[in-house]
Design a protein around this motif. Structure first.
Motif, PDB file in Angstrom:
ATOM      1  N   LYS A  58       0.807  -1.217   0.000  1.00 39.05           N
ATOM      2  CA  LYS A  58       0.000   0.000   0.000  1.00 39.05           C
ATOM      3  C   LYS A  58       0.843   1.272   0.000  1.00 39.05           C
ATOM      4  CE  LYS A  58      -2.389  -0.961   3.675  1.00 39.05           C
ATOM      5  NZ  LYS A  58      -1.832  -2.304   3.959  1.00 39.05           N
ATOM      6  N   THR A  59       1.894   1.297   0.818  1.00 36.97           N
ATOM      7  CA  THR A  59       2.669   2.533   0.924  1.00 36.97           C
ATOM      8  C   THR A  59       3.400   2.867  -0.378  1.00 36.97           C
ATOM      9  OG1 THR A  59       2.872   2.299   3.320  1.00 36.97           O
ATOM     10  CG2 THR A  59       4.473   3.714   2.222  1.00 36.97           C
ATOM     11  N   PRO A  60       4.098   1.929  -1.034  1.00 35.10           N
ATOM     12  CA  PRO A  60       4.671   2.257  -2.348  1.00 35.10           C
ATOM     13  C   PRO A  60       3.609   2.658  -3.365  1.00 35.10           C
ATOM     14  CG  PRO A  60       5.630   0.231  -1.506  1.00 35.10           C
ATOM     15  CD  PRO A  60       4.499   0.576  -0.594  1.00 35.10           C
ATOM     16  N   THR A  61       2.426   2.046  -3.269  1.00 34.84           N
ATOM     17  CA  THR A  61       1.338   2.418  -4.178  1.00 34.84           C
ATOM     18  C   THR A  61       0.883   3.839  -3.902  1.00 34.84           C
ATOM     19  OG1 THR A  61       0.601   0.112  -4.310  1.00 34.84           O
ATOM     20  CG2 THR A  61      -0.962   1.796  -4.987  1.00 34.84           C
ATOM     21  N   ALA A  62       0.709   4.186  -2.631  1.00 34.63           N
ATOM     22  CA  ALA A  62       0.293   5.548  -2.284  1.00 34.63           C
ATOM     23  C   ALA A  62       1.305   6.573  -2.778  1.00 34.63           C
ATOM     24  CB  ALA A  62       0.109   5.662  -0.770  1.00 34.63           C
ATOM     25  N   ASP A 105       5.901   3.998  11.184  1.00 29.04           N
ATOM     26  CA  ASP A 105       6.968   3.958  10.175  1.00 29.04           C
ATOM     27  C   ASP A 105       6.510   4.445   8.808  1.00 29.04           C
ATOM     28  OD1 ASP A 105       5.326   1.751   9.644  1.00 29.04           O
ATOM     29  OD2 ASP A 105       6.858   0.268  10.132  1.00 29.04           O
ATOM     30  N   GLU A 106       5.314   4.037   8.377  1.00 29.74           N
ATOM     31  CA  GLU A 106       4.853   4.402   7.043  1.00 29.74           C
ATOM     32  C   GLU A 106       4.689   5.913   6.875  1.00 29.74           C
ATOM     33  OE1 GLU A 106       1.573   1.814   7.237  1.00 29.74           O
ATOM     34  OE2 GLU A 106       2.661   0.092   6.405  1.00 29.74           O
ATOM     35  N   PRO A 107       4.107   6.644   7.853  1.00 23.84           N
ATOM     36  CA  PRO A 107       4.016   8.091   7.699  1.00 23.84           C
ATOM     37  C   PRO A 107       5.369   8.778   7.524  1.00 23.84           C
ATOM     38  CG  PRO A 107       2.491   7.364   9.374  1.00 23.84           C
ATOM     39  CD  PRO A 107       3.329   6.172   9.025  1.00 23.84           C
ATOM     40  N   LEU A 108       6.416   8.242   8.143  1.00 17.94           N
ATOM     41  CA  LEU A 108       7.736   8.838   7.958  1.00 17.94           C
ATOM     42  C   LEU A 108       8.200   8.715   6.514  1.00 17.94           C
ATOM     43  CD1 LEU A 108       9.665   7.751  11.179  1.00 17.94           C
ATOM     44  CD2 LEU A 108       8.910  10.044  10.573  1.00 17.94           C
ATOM     45  N   LEU A 109       7.908   7.574   5.873  1.00 13.71           N
ATOM     46  CA  LEU A 109       8.265   7.407   4.461  1.00 13.71           C
ATOM     47  C   LEU A 109       7.433   8.328   3.581  1.00 13.71           C
ATOM     48  CD1 LEU A 109       8.561   3.509   4.202  1.00 13.71           C
ATOM     49  CD2 LEU A 109      10.389   5.176   4.486  1.00 13.71           C
ATOM     50  N   LEU A 110       6.136   8.412   3.869  1.00 12.43           N
ATOM     51  CA  LEU A 110       5.253   9.263   3.072  1.00 12.43           C
ATOM     52  C   LEU A 110       5.639  10.731   3.183  1.00 12.43           C
ATOM     53  CD1 LEU A 110       1.837   7.588   4.013  1.00 12.43           C
ATOM     54  CD2 LEU A 110       3.101   7.300   1.873  1.00 12.43           C
ATOM     55  N   VAL A 138      -4.744  11.523  -0.184  1.00 12.83           N
ATOM     56  CA  VAL A 138      -4.410  10.126  -0.457  1.00 12.83           C
ATOM     57  C   VAL A 138      -4.376   9.409   0.889  1.00 12.83           C
ATOM     58  CG1 VAL A 138      -2.745   8.518  -1.456  1.00 12.83           C
ATOM     59  CG2 VAL A 138      -3.075  10.788  -2.488  1.00 12.83           C
ATOM     60  N   MET A 139      -5.390   8.586   1.128  1.00 12.76           N
ATOM     61  CA  MET A 139      -5.505   7.913   2.415  1.00 12.76           C
ATOM     62  C   MET A 139      -4.813   6.557   2.330  1.00 12.76           C
ATOM     63  SD  MET A 139      -8.765   7.606   4.948  1.00 12.76           S
ATOM     64  CE  MET A 139      -9.817   6.577   3.950  1.00 12.76           C
ATOM     65  N   ASP A 140      -3.714   6.425   3.070  1.00 12.68           N
ATOM     66  CA  ASP A 140      -2.948   5.183   3.103  1.00 12.68           C
ATOM     67  C   ASP A 140      -3.613   4.230   4.086  1.00 12.68           C
ATOM     68  OD1 ASP A 140      -0.977   3.302   2.746  1.00 12.68           O
ATOM     69  OD2 ASP A 140       0.429   4.232   4.130  1.00 12.68           O
ATOM     70  N   ASP A 141      -4.287   3.209   3.558  1.00 14.73           N
ATOM     71  CA  ASP A 141      -5.113   2.274   4.310  1.00 14.73           C
ATOM     72  C   ASP A 141      -6.446   2.966   4.647  1.00 14.73           C
ATOM     73  OD1 ASP A 141      -5.784  -0.171   5.330  1.00 14.73           O
ATOM     74  OD2 ASP A 141      -4.302  -0.176   6.932  1.00 14.73           O
ATOM     75  N   GLY A 142      -7.385   2.218   5.139  1.00  6.90           N
ATOM     76  CA  GLY A 142      -8.668   2.793   5.512  1.00  6.90           C
ATOM     77  C   GLY A 142      -9.833   2.335   4.655  1.00  6.90           C
ATOM     78  N   LEU A 143      -9.628   1.310   3.801  1.00  5.93           N
ATOM     79  CA  LEU A 143     -10.732   0.821   2.989  1.00  5.93           C
ATOM     80  C   LEU A 143     -11.901   0.383   3.858  1.00  5.93           C
ATOM     81  CD1 LEU A 143     -11.898  -0.001   0.226  1.00  5.93           C
ATOM     82  CD2 LEU A 143     -10.716  -2.190   0.460  1.00  5.93           C
ATOM     83  N   GLN A 144     -11.599  -0.229   5.005  1.00  8.41           N
ATOM     84  CA  GLN A 144     -12.656  -0.723   5.885  1.00  8.41           C
ATOM     85  C   GLN A 144     -13.112   0.324   6.893  1.00  8.41           C
ATOM     86  OE1 GLN A 144      -9.746  -2.414   5.280  1.00  8.41           O
ATOM     87  NE2 GLN A 144     -10.644  -3.862   3.826  1.00  8.41           N
ATOM     88  N   ASN A 145     -12.497   1.517   6.868  1.00 12.85           N
ATOM     89  CA  ASN A 145     -12.868   2.587   7.802  1.00 12.85           C
ATOM     90  C   ASN A 145     -13.937   3.462   7.153  1.00 12.85           C
ATOM     91  OD1 ASN A 145     -12.810   5.259   9.113  1.00 12.85           O
ATOM     92  ND2 ASN A 145     -11.139   4.401  10.311  1.00 12.85           N
ATOM     93  N   PRO A 146     -15.134   3.554   7.756  1.00 13.94           N
ATOM     94  CA  PRO A 146     -16.230   4.275   7.113  1.00 13.94           C
ATOM     95  C   PRO A 146     -16.321   5.752   7.481  1.00 13.94           C
ATOM     96  CG  PRO A 146     -17.060   3.184   9.048  1.00 13.94           C
ATOM     97  CD  PRO A 146     -15.572   2.909   9.005  1.00 13.94           C
ATOM     98  N   SER A 147     -15.369   6.274   8.245  1.00 12.55           N
ATOM     99  CA  SER A 147     -15.549   7.607   8.813  1.00 12.55           C
ATOM    100  C   SER A 147     -15.508   8.716   7.770  1.00 12.55           C
ATOM    101  CB  SER A 147     -14.492   7.868   9.891  1.00 12.55           C
ATOM    102  OG  SER A 147     -13.190   7.761   9.358  1.00 12.55           O
ATOM    103  N   LEU A 148     -14.879   8.473   6.608  1.00  9.90           N
ATOM    104  CA  LEU A 148     -14.819   9.466   5.533  1.00  9.90           C
ATOM    105  C   LEU A 148     -15.432   8.888   4.264  1.00  9.90           C
ATOM    106  CD1 LEU A 148     -11.245  11.093   5.622  1.00  9.90           C
ATOM    107  CD2 LEU A 148     -13.422  12.239   6.024  1.00  9.90           C
ATOM    108  N   THR A 149     -16.156   9.718   3.525  1.00 11.23           N
ATOM    109  CA  THR A 149     -16.631   9.325   2.205  1.00 11.23           C
ATOM    110  C   THR A 149     -15.459   9.402   1.226  1.00 11.23           C
ATOM    111  OG1 THR A 149     -18.874  10.095   2.629  1.00 11.23           O
ATOM    112  CG2 THR A 149     -18.202   9.908   0.329  1.00 11.23           C
ATOM    113  N   LYS A 150     -15.243   8.315   0.477  1.00  8.00           N
ATOM    114  CA  LYS A 150     -14.125   8.267  -0.462  1.00  8.00           C
ATOM    115  C   LYS A 150     -14.610   8.562  -1.878  1.00  8.00           C
ATOM    116  CE  LYS A 150     -12.657   5.123   2.905  1.00  8.00           C
ATOM    117  NZ  LYS A 150     -13.392   4.192   3.756  1.00  8.00           N
TER     118      LYS A 150
END
Length: 327
Positions: A58-62, A105-110, A138-150
Motif C-alpha cells: 500500500k505505501t509504495p502504491t500511495a 513507520d509508514e508516515p515517515l516514508l510518506l 491520499v488515504m494510506d489504508d482505511g478501505l474498511q474505515n467508514p468515517s470518511l466518504t471516499k
C-alpha cells in the motif's frame, strides 16, 4: 503479527475450520461497518487499501499515486492512521523531528514525498490536510474505515498472496468477506505476479473493474552482485524482500524475518551485527524497516529502496483524471 501458515492453505485446514465461526462474526461486523455512510471530507479522497490484513504494497502504491496526481496538476497530501505510533493526532509529520515510535513507520516514508497527516480521527485529519493545501487526500489504508466518504478506492493486491484462503480473520486474512468488499472499490492494483493474484484479477475483470498491474523495482539495481549480506525485515512478506536481493545477485548468508512494524530492540540488532561480522557480510534491510532503527544503528545497515512502477500508467492516469477533475 506474522500471518499464520494455514492462512495460505485451503479453507478446509483444521485450524481454519475451527476458527471459521469467529471469522464469520468478525467479517460480518467489519462488512456492516464498511457499509456505513461517512462524513463528507473538505476535498476529494483517494483511498489506497487492501482486502486483507498485513502488507500488500500500500505505501509504495500511495507514493506512486501521489506522484501521478502531482504530475496531473493536483496537490496531494497523505492521511494515515499512524499505525504503531503513540501520537493520536491530527498532526503534520516532520521526518526531521518525529520518530517511528511517535507517528508510525509508514508516515515517515510518506512525509519525505508530500505533506503527511496522522490522525486516529480521519475526518479531523482530512480537515488538517485541506488546511495544509491539499486538493486530493491520499488515504494510506482505511478501505474498511467508514468515517470518511471516499471519492475513489483502489485495493492493492499482492500477486503472490492474493486473499489467502479466502476466509475472514481469524480463520484467514480477509478483513471482511470479499463479496462485501468488492462494491467499495473501483479497481485493483496488482503488485507482482502469482496465481493467487491472478484469481482476484479475473474476478475484478468480471465485475468490470480495471486491474492496474505494477511491479516493485529496486532503486539501486547495481552494486549487489556477489555481495554477502545478512538480510532482515519486519514487513508483511519478508520473503519478497529476500527474493529481490537474490534477483539482484546478492548472496544471502542469513535471513531473519520479523513481524510487520516490528520495533527492533538493541539486543536483536547486536545479534544481527555479530552474525554479519562473523560471516564477513553486510547488514541489509528495507527502507520501511530502516526508519524504525535507532539512529546509532542506521549507519551500519545498508538499505534496499524500491519504487512501484505501473505496466500501463496511461490507463491509471485516465482513471485518476476522471475521478479528480481540475476545479
Amino acid at each position: 503479527m506474522r500471518p499464520p501458515g494455514f492462512w495460505s492453505r485451503p479453507p478446509s485446514h483444521p485450524l481454519a475450520r475451527l476458527l471459521a465461526p469467529a471469522g464469520r462474526l468478525y467479517g460480518g461486523l467489519s462488512a456492516d461497518r464498511m457499509d456505513r455512510a461517512g462524513a463528507m471530507p473538505p476535498c476529494p479522497v483517494l483511498c489506497v487499501g487492501n482486502f486483507t490484513l498485513g502488507g500488500a504494497g500500500k505505501t509504495p502504491t500511495a507514493l506512486a499515486l501521489a506522484r501521478l496526481l502531482r504530475e496531473l496538476g493536483r496537490a496531494p497530501a497523505f492521511l494515515s492512521r499512524g499505525y504503531g505510533g503513540r501520537i493520536a493526532g491530527p498532526l503534520i509529520v516532520d521526518p526531521a523531528r518525529h520518530a517511528a515510535a511517535e507517528v508510525g513507520d509508514e508516515p515517515l516514508l510518506l512525509a519525505r514525498a508530500e505533506t503527511t497527516v496522522i490522525a486516529r480521527d480521519r475526518p479531523a485529519g482530512a480537515r488538517l490536510c485541506a488546511e495544509a493545501g491539499a486538493e486530493v487526500i491520499v488515504m494510506d489504508d482505511g478501505l474498511q474505515n467508514p468515517s470518511l466518504t471516499k471519492t475513489l478506492s483502489l485495493a492493492v493486491v499482492d500477486g503472490g498472496a492474493g486473499n489467502g484462503n479466502g476466509l475472514p480473520f481469524p480463520a484467514g486474512p480477509l478483513r471482511a468477506p470479499l463479496a462485501r468488499q468488492w462494491p467499495h472499490v473501483a479497481g485493483l492494483v496488482l503488485v507482482g505476479e502469482g496465481a493467487p493474484g491472478e484469481t482476484l484479477a479475473a474476478e475484478a475483470g468480471g465485475r468490470g473493474l480495471p486491474v492496474h498491474r505494477a511491479r516493485l523495482v529496486p532503486g539501486e539495481a547495481s552494486g549487489w552482485a556477489g555481495c554477502r549480506v545478512v538480510a532482515f525485515a519486519g514487513i508483511g512478506r519478508p520473503e519478497k524482500f529476500f527474493q529481490t536481493l537474490r534477483s539482484l545477485g546478492a548472496e544471502i548468508v542469513a535471513e531473519r524475518a520479523f513481524s510487520d512494524h516490528h520495533p527492533f530492540r538493541p539486543d536483536e540488532l547486536a545479534v544481527l551485527s555479530a552474525l554479519a561480522a562473523r560471516e564477513g557480510a553486510e547488514l541489509v534491510t528495507t527502507e520501511k524497516d530502516a526508519v524504525r532503527l535507532p539512529a546509532e544503528a542506521r549507519a551500519a545497515v545498508r538499505v534496499l529502496r524500491v519504487a512501484l512502477t505501473f505496466d500501463d500508467e496511461a490507463r491509471l492516469r485516465r482513471q485518476l483524471e476522471a475521478a479528480f477533475p481540475r476545479a
